[in-house]
Design an enzyme around this catalytic site. Sequence first.
Site, PDB file in Angstrom:
ATOM      1  N   ASP A 162       0.937  -1.350   0.135  1.00 54.79           N
ATOM      2  CA  ASP A 162       0.071   0.144   0.074  1.00 54.79           C
ATOM      3  C   ASP A 162       0.926   1.301   0.016  1.00 54.79           C
ATOM      4  O   ASP A 162       0.187   2.429   0.164  1.00 54.79           O
ATOM      5  CB  ASP A 162      -0.934   0.055   1.158  1.00 54.79           C
ATOM      6  CG  ASP A 162      -0.308  -0.092   2.445  1.00 54.79           C
ATOM      7  OD1 ASP A 162       1.043  -0.019   2.515  1.00 54.79           O
ATOM      8  OD2 ASP A 162      -0.945  -0.250   3.521  1.00 54.79           O
ATOM      9  N   ASN A 169      -2.005  -3.831   8.089  1.00 55.79           N
ATOM     10  CA  ASN A 169      -2.844  -3.834   7.253  1.00 55.79           C
ATOM     11  C   ASN A 169      -2.142  -3.548   5.931  1.00 55.79           C
ATOM     12  O   ASN A 169      -2.253  -2.317   5.737  1.00 55.79           O
ATOM     13  CB  ASN A 169      -4.300  -3.134   7.289  1.00 55.79           C
ATOM     14  CG  ASN A 169      -5.373  -3.626   6.187  1.00 55.79           C
ATOM     15  OD1 ASN A 169      -4.886  -4.119   5.120  1.00 55.79           O
ATOM     16  ND2 ASN A 169      -6.501  -3.144   6.525  1.00 55.79           N
ATOM     17  N   ASP A 170      -1.689  -4.228   5.195  1.00 54.24           N
ATOM     18  CA  ASP A 170      -0.777  -3.843   4.125  1.00 54.24           C
ATOM     19  C   ASP A 170      -1.604  -3.696   2.646  1.00 54.24           C
ATOM     20  O   ASP A 170      -1.025  -3.238   1.674  1.00 54.24           O
ATOM     21  CB  ASP A 170       0.571  -4.925   3.788  1.00 54.24           C
ATOM     22  CG  ASP A 170       1.774  -4.288   2.760  1.00 54.24           C
ATOM     23  OD1 ASP A 170       1.890  -3.032   3.166  1.00 54.24           O
ATOM     24  OD2 ASP A 170       2.165  -4.828   2.176  1.00 54.24           O
ATOM     25  N   ASP A 184      -4.048  -1.315   2.878  1.00 58.84           N
ATOM     26  CA  ASP A 184      -4.673  -0.174   3.340  1.00 58.84           C
ATOM     27  C   ASP A 184      -3.744   1.164   3.782  1.00 58.84           C
ATOM     28  O   ASP A 184      -3.219   1.078   4.669  1.00 58.84           O
ATOM     29  CB  ASP A 184      -5.824  -0.244   4.393  1.00 58.84           C
ATOM     30  CG  ASP A 184      -6.629   0.888   4.827  1.00 58.84           C
ATOM     31  OD1 ASP A 184      -6.432   1.846   4.268  1.00 58.84           O
ATOM     32  OD2 ASP A 184      -7.444   0.985   5.572  1.00 58.84           O
ATOM     33  N   ASP A 206     -10.735   3.848  16.358  1.00 55.01           N
ATOM     34  CA  ASP A 206     -10.418   2.479  16.085  1.00 55.01           C
ATOM     35  C   ASP A 206     -11.519   1.731  16.483  1.00 55.01           C
ATOM     36  O   ASP A 206     -11.273   0.561  16.934  1.00 55.01           O
ATOM     37  CB  ASP A 206      -9.167   2.284  16.605  1.00 55.01           C
ATOM     38  CG  ASP A 206      -8.028   2.490  15.663  1.00 55.01           C
ATOM     39  OD1 ASP A 206      -8.076   3.432  14.831  1.00 55.01           O
ATOM     40  OD2 ASP A 206      -6.762   2.414  16.111  1.00 55.01           O
ATOM     41  N   ASN A 253      -1.480  -0.155  16.778  1.00 58.74           N
ATOM     42  CA  ASN A 253      -0.813  -0.497  18.323  1.00 58.74           C
ATOM     43  C   ASN A 253      -1.547  -1.645  18.873  1.00 58.74           C
ATOM     44  O   ASN A 253      -1.285  -1.963  20.002  1.00 58.74           O
ATOM     45  CB  ASN A 253      -0.983   0.696  19.021  1.00 58.74           C
ATOM     46  CG  ASN A 253      -2.450   1.084  19.210  1.00 58.74           C
ATOM     47  OD1 ASN A 253      -3.417   0.621  18.616  1.00 58.74           O
ATOM     48  ND2 ASN A 253      -2.491   2.448  20.107  1.00 58.74           N
ATOM     49  N   ILE A 278      -4.630  -2.064  19.694  1.00 59.49           N
ATOM     50  CA  ILE A 278      -5.640  -1.559  20.431  1.00 59.49           C
ATOM     51  C   ILE A 278      -6.991  -1.116  19.792  1.00 59.49           C
ATOM     52  O   ILE A 278      -6.844  -0.250  19.136  1.00 59.49           O
ATOM     53  CB  ILE A 278      -5.344  -0.534  21.547  1.00 59.49           C
ATOM     54  CG1 ILE A 278      -4.211  -1.042  22.498  1.00 59.49           C
ATOM     55  CG2 ILE A 278      -6.577  -0.036  22.334  1.00 59.49           C
ATOM     56  CD1 ILE A 278      -3.596   0.230  23.135  1.00 59.49           C
ATOM     57  N   GLU A 331      -9.645   2.279  22.259  1.00 58.44           N
ATOM     58  CA  GLU A 331      -8.290   3.337  22.099  1.00 58.44           C
ATOM     59  C   GLU A 331      -8.991   4.565  22.877  1.00 58.44           C
ATOM     60  O   GLU A 331      -7.992   5.226  23.377  1.00 58.44           O
ATOM     61  CB  GLU A 331      -8.389   3.493  20.600  1.00 58.44           C
ATOM     62  CG  GLU A 331      -7.350   4.523  20.024  1.00 58.44           C
ATOM     63  CD  GLU A 331      -5.982   3.886  19.914  1.00 58.44           C
ATOM     64  OE1 GLU A 331      -5.059   4.673  20.139  1.00 58.44           O
ATOM     65  OE2 GLU A 331      -5.805   2.939  19.415  1.00 58.44           O
ATOM     66  N   SER A 371      25.812   3.986  10.786  1.00 59.67           N
ATOM     67  CA  SER A 371      25.890   2.518  10.998  1.00 59.67           C
ATOM     68  C   SER A 371      25.593   2.075  12.720  1.00 59.67           C
ATOM     69  O   SER A 371      25.348   0.980  12.835  1.00 59.67           O
ATOM     70  CB  SER A 371      27.188   1.664  10.398  1.00 59.67           C
ATOM     71  OG  SER A 371      28.303   2.686  10.794  1.00 59.67           O
TER      72      SER A 371
END
Length: 575
Positions: free
Chosen positions: A186, A207-208, A210, A223, A231, A233, A245, A263
């Site tokens: 996303d 949620n990759d 969104d 939420d 997080n 919650i 939340e 580094s």
Amino acid sequence: MQCPWKGLWAAPVLLLLPSLALASATYGDLPGTRASKGHTCVGCVAAVSVIEQLAQVHNSSVQASMERLCSYLPEKMFLKATCYVVVSMFGPDIIKLLDADMNADVVCHALKFCHQEPGQDLCHLYPLPQEPWKFTLEKARQMVRESPTLKHPRSSSDICSLPFLTKICQEIKSSIENSVPFKDADADKHSPFPTLRGYHWRGRDCNDSDERAYPGRRPDNWDAHRDSNCNGIWGVDPKDGIPYEKKFCEGSQPRGIVLLGDSAGAHFHIPPEWITASKMSLKSFFDLPAALTDELDWPQLSGATGFLNSTNGMKENSLYLHLWKRNRCNHRDYQNLSKNGASSQNLERFIKSLSRNPLLDQPAIVIYAMIGNDVCNGKTDPVPEMTTPERFYSKVMETLKYLNSHLPNGSHVILYGLPDGTFLWDNLHNRYHPLGQLNADVTYRRFYTFLSCLQVSPCHGWMSSNGTLRALTSKRAEQLSNVLKRIAATERFPNFDLFYLDFDFQEITKKWQQRGGQPWQLIEPVDGFHPNEVALQLLADRLWDKVQLRWPEVLGKENPFNPQIEQVFGDQGGH
């Protein structure tokens, strides 16, 4: 394609696993430069040393030693297969030369992985042969010329053209150049995968699919129906209909931690068991695939953003874990934007990978910790290459202006001073490097000299027998720290408060000695330069204590609902 990474100094499997050349402690050398060739030379010498020492430890032939090393490597990323391919290319020549009592320096010069440039000193890790060098080298080259084995262009810098490596190189090239997760469906700069700049570096995406769900954002509608800030919650308490939340996090002053570092901040680390024949086993290289795809950095164990349990039993926590334990609403809100070789002068190349929306996200605590590369380089005369105070001021101000336009109001920025690196030479120079422990033949003095000769030292200014040069390097570091101190005292920005802290390595050294430790135990044993995991944890704990004492508002409140959050949501989805 041209591989954009420099060879990994002090990694023995560079010769057997050319993919290791894609990770480096420098940032900016081009393939084909003397520095790039120097890294290849160090990798070859280290690899041949390990092969020779494995044969010695196990009282075996060189052939058996090479096969043993390959057998230790994991199947992932074709590492084991690549090892056997490279052994088939170079193994017969290495066997012939080592059986003729040639040392690793001679072998690598004969195979043309190492070069003596016209007018340059001969760079060697081990004592020179009793016979004249030119005679010994010519003898070795004659043996190689007579060898019927397959020939391969040893001096090629395009190691990514070797079998099995093209796809790996392409993936890691993208990750390193952009400093954003390679796997990010996303495009919100967070990933559900650990390496290739994934959640080892910044909070895991829950949620990759969104782009509106990622760590660090302000919760969407508290939420009530989904976890928009990752997080762990979310949902509604059935007892009273109030979103968890809102109940647990409203007014708790959530905030994340962001590190702009080099580094050291990324926790560059080469496990000593990778190059110590007496400690090498099937377990030694278990983490090698992950380490390669993390650029030989271990941010998941770093002092700033580490989220895994310490590997050494330390009770100290990273800054992120401190924040999370203070307020569990901060879960997963961390970003480690460090890069090997980063400095004030090249930070602009990757600072845009920062994920923070000034309108939608929570405030952040940003640690600016370019602690080495503005004074460190591998040049024969490193002083002219050091960043001047004037140039340093200009670049730091550019960074702060960028942060002011991208951070939410109420954020905080801490400028971290540069260390006095004389502790490196003082505590290590007369000790044996891991490559020299078996036969008591390579001290850090000799190791430092070898790297400096090849112009691949991570810090010739401090890793030098020249006391005057070490003092000049420390003086410049002090000048640059004073620039940071002055900026913190005089400059003001609308969206964040600005603070300064000294990098006081002496203070944590004393703390470590009080526990019965020795100063040299705080430095990475393989590269002899970076602070190790213990040192990073001690430094993080010191920074936390100083900030808590002087500027507690930076850290936010301690959330009284932490026990309830743990009771309802457990580990909040882990990391």
